[in-house]
Design a protein around this motif. Structure first.
Motif, mmCIF file in Angstrom:
data_model
loop_
_atom_site.group_PDB
_atom_site.id
_atom_site.type_symbol
_atom_site.label_atom_id
_atom_site.label_comp_id
_atom_site.label_asym_id
_atom_site.label_seq_id
_atom_site.Cartn_x
_atom_site.Cartn_y
_atom_site.Cartn_z
ATOM 1 N N ILE A 211 42.894 47.542 45.363
ATOM 2 C CA ILE A 211 42.690 46.092 45.395
ATOM 3 C C ILE A 211 41.466 45.708 44.576
ATOM 4 N N LEU B 206 47.340 41.751 50.661
ATOM 5 C CA LEU B 206 46.885 42.510 49.492
ATOM 6 C C LEU B 206 47.022 44.012 49.721
ATOM 7 N N ARG C 47 45.528 37.139 54.043
ATOM 8 C CA ARG C 47 45.548 37.506 52.624
ATOM 9 C C ARG C 47 45.111 38.956 52.426
ATOM 10 N N HIS C 48 44.092 39.394 53.166
ATOM 11 C CA HIS C 48 43.659 40.786 53.036
ATOM 12 C C HIS C 48 44.794 41.737 53.413
ATOM 13 N N ILE D 154 37.008 36.876 48.766
ATOM 14 C CA ILE D 154 37.272 37.503 50.067
ATOM 15 C C ILE D 154 36.359 38.699 50.283
ATOM 16 N N TYR D 155 36.049 39.423 49.211
ATOM 17 C CA TYR D 155 35.358 40.707 49.327
ATOM 18 C C TYR D 155 33.905 40.679 48.866
ATOM 19 N N SER E 166 39.706 36.125 39.302
ATOM 20 C CA SER E 166 40.543 36.460 40.450
ATOM 21 C C SER E 166 40.196 35.546 41.615
ATOM 22 N N LYS E 167 41.195 34.901 42.157
ATOM 23 C CA LYS E 167 40.981 34.034 43.314
ATOM 24 C C LYS E 167 40.675 34.849 44.575
ATOM 25 N N ASP E 168 40.946 36.151 44.539
ATOM 26 C CA ASP E 168 40.727 36.994 45.713
ATOM 27 C C ASP E 168 39.332 37.606 45.760
ATOM 28 N N LYS F 295 42.216 33.827 54.846
ATOM 29 C CA LYS F 295 41.570 35.043 54.351
ATOM 30 C C LYS F 295 42.037 36.279 55.117
ATOM 31 N N ILE G 189 41.182 43.381 41.093
ATOM 32 C CA ILE G 189 40.363 42.164 41.102
ATOM 33 C C ILE G 189 39.331 42.197 39.983
#
Length: 406
Positions: free
Chosen positions: A379, A100, A96-97, A398-399, A393-395, A93, A383
């Motif tokens: 971002i 992104l 990945r941030h 994270i948020y 969205s797989k991301d 994670k 998403i």
């Protein structure tokens, strides 16, 4: 909420900004975006590429909130270093941030900016991140090693390198590539104009005064005594979101900035790099296309506008003094043509937030809090488009405001 106060620079650079009508009829849409700053405008841009019906409303004139006071430094590095991100969220994670953020900057330069109806003064820049004191060098070295490990473009500069290349007397610095600067006021207007040309409907001076949920739809009632029926709502209201929801991960600070008089190119530093430091709160600075210097920082935990505003003139003078301290040759040459203060959202864990709350069905809150708000907005917008209009969205995880699991 009184979001900002002062003599603002960015609106002066775009005096012919377009206006939009107030809503005067009942309408229906798939996605209603509330707020027209960089977050709302980014959502409008990305959703305009779908087949969904999109509406944007703002209770003020569009782009007149904190986005008009944003200093426009765009970086893949964050207030929270990469090694600290990894410690908090795990390697996947955390990295990945950062990836992104870097991808968003690349997309900005390669696609988004080129699609806008005018240039929002976007310029590719390197970033210089210097150690504020000797005790910060070890952390800088650790961040350098972490960035290198995960293939982010970075160089380490010792004190001699820093002095020779940039005239700055500090112990060490990191030089990263792939960052940029932008006029956020023009940028948000450009995103909205693009979206409008693609069919997005935009209304200003239209405030949400109530809402109900029935049969899978939200009915939003406005100050104009109109109703908007929507399948989804995106609350892109920035810091004002905290008036409506209690988000334990968010905290509201106040920040200060100035834009100096125009200078000759010889007085500006090498390559117009973006500059910031390891101290917290930190100073940050950049140049503009007309050879001014923007410097900001001196943040305060002041969540009331009257408390924030009383410090404006003192902070203005301190920012000039800090600029001259870093670049002594500017003494007697710089003064603040523009100066302002505004609220600045942060998160305790260092990541921006896409929030969902049980009492607000079919609603996403976009909170691009932190020093990289414009990049975070891009971002988040991508998403949410993928989540609502695509296959998900797989991301998103994270948020999301519920993100404790690694």
């Amino acid at each position: 909420m009184n979001l900002t106060t002062g003599l603002f620079f960015w609106p002066m650079t775009f005096p012919a900004a377009p206006a939009y009508p107030a809503l005067e009829e009942d309408i229906e849409c798939d996605v209603l975006i509330i707020g027209s700053g960089v977050s709302g405008a980014s959502c409008a841009y990305f959703f305009s590429e779908t087949n969904l019906k999109i509406v944007v409303i703002d209770k003020r004139t569009v782009v007149s909130g904190c986005s008009s006071a944003n200093t426009g430094l765009l970086q893949f590095s964050n207030d929270k270093p990469l090694f600290s991100m990894i410690n908090s969220f795990g390697e996947r994670k955390g990295t990945r941030h950062y990836q992104l953020c870097r991808q968003a900057l690349a997309e900005l330069g390669q696609t988004i900016i080129r699609s806008l109806p005018f240039d929002p003064d976007f310029r590719q820049r390197d970033s210089l991140y210097f150690a504020s004191s000797e005790k910060d060098v070890a952390g800088l070295e650790k961040e350098f090693a972490t960035l290198r490990k995960f293939d982010f473009p970075v160089r380490f500069l010792n004190s001699a390198d820093l002095k020779d290349s940039f005239g700055i007397s500090k112990p060490a610095a990191l030089l990263t590539t792939g960052d940029a600067e932008i006029n956020t006021f023009k940028f948000a207007h450009g995103l909205l104009q693009y979206a409008q040309a693609k069919g997005v409907r935009i209304f200003e001076h239209t405030e949400m005064t109530g809402r109900t949920f029935k049969d899978g739809y939200m009915s939003v009632f406005t100050s104009n005594h109109r109703e908007i029926k929507a399948r989804y709502i995106i609350m892109a209201t920035g810091h004002e979101a905290l008036e409506e929801v209690s988000e334990k991960n968010a905290v509201l600070d106040s920040s200060y900035a100035i834009a100096t008089n125009r200078l000759v190119k010889e007085d500006l530093w090498k390559d117009h790099v973006l500059i910031w430091e390891t101290a917290r709160p930190y100073l940050y600075m950049r140049t503009t296309v007309d050879n001014r210097i923007i410097i900001g920082g001196l943040d305060e935990r002041a969540a009331k506008s009257d408390q924030r505003d009383t410090m404006l003139y003192h902070k203005r003078d301190l920012l000039v003094a800090e600029l001259v301290k870093l670049f002594p040759h500017l003494k007697g040459k710089v003064y603040p043509d523009y100066y302002w203060t505004g609220f600045f959202g942060n998160t305790h864990d260092g990541l921006p937030i896409i929030a969902r709350y049980e009492r607000f069905p079919n609603t996403y809150f976009v909170m691009g809090y932190g020093g990289n708000g414009t990049v975070s907005s891009i971002i988040s917008a991508r998403i949410l488009r993928d989540e609502i209009a695509g296959e998900g969205s797989k991301d998103l995880a994270i948020y999301l405001n519920a993100r404790n699991e690694r």
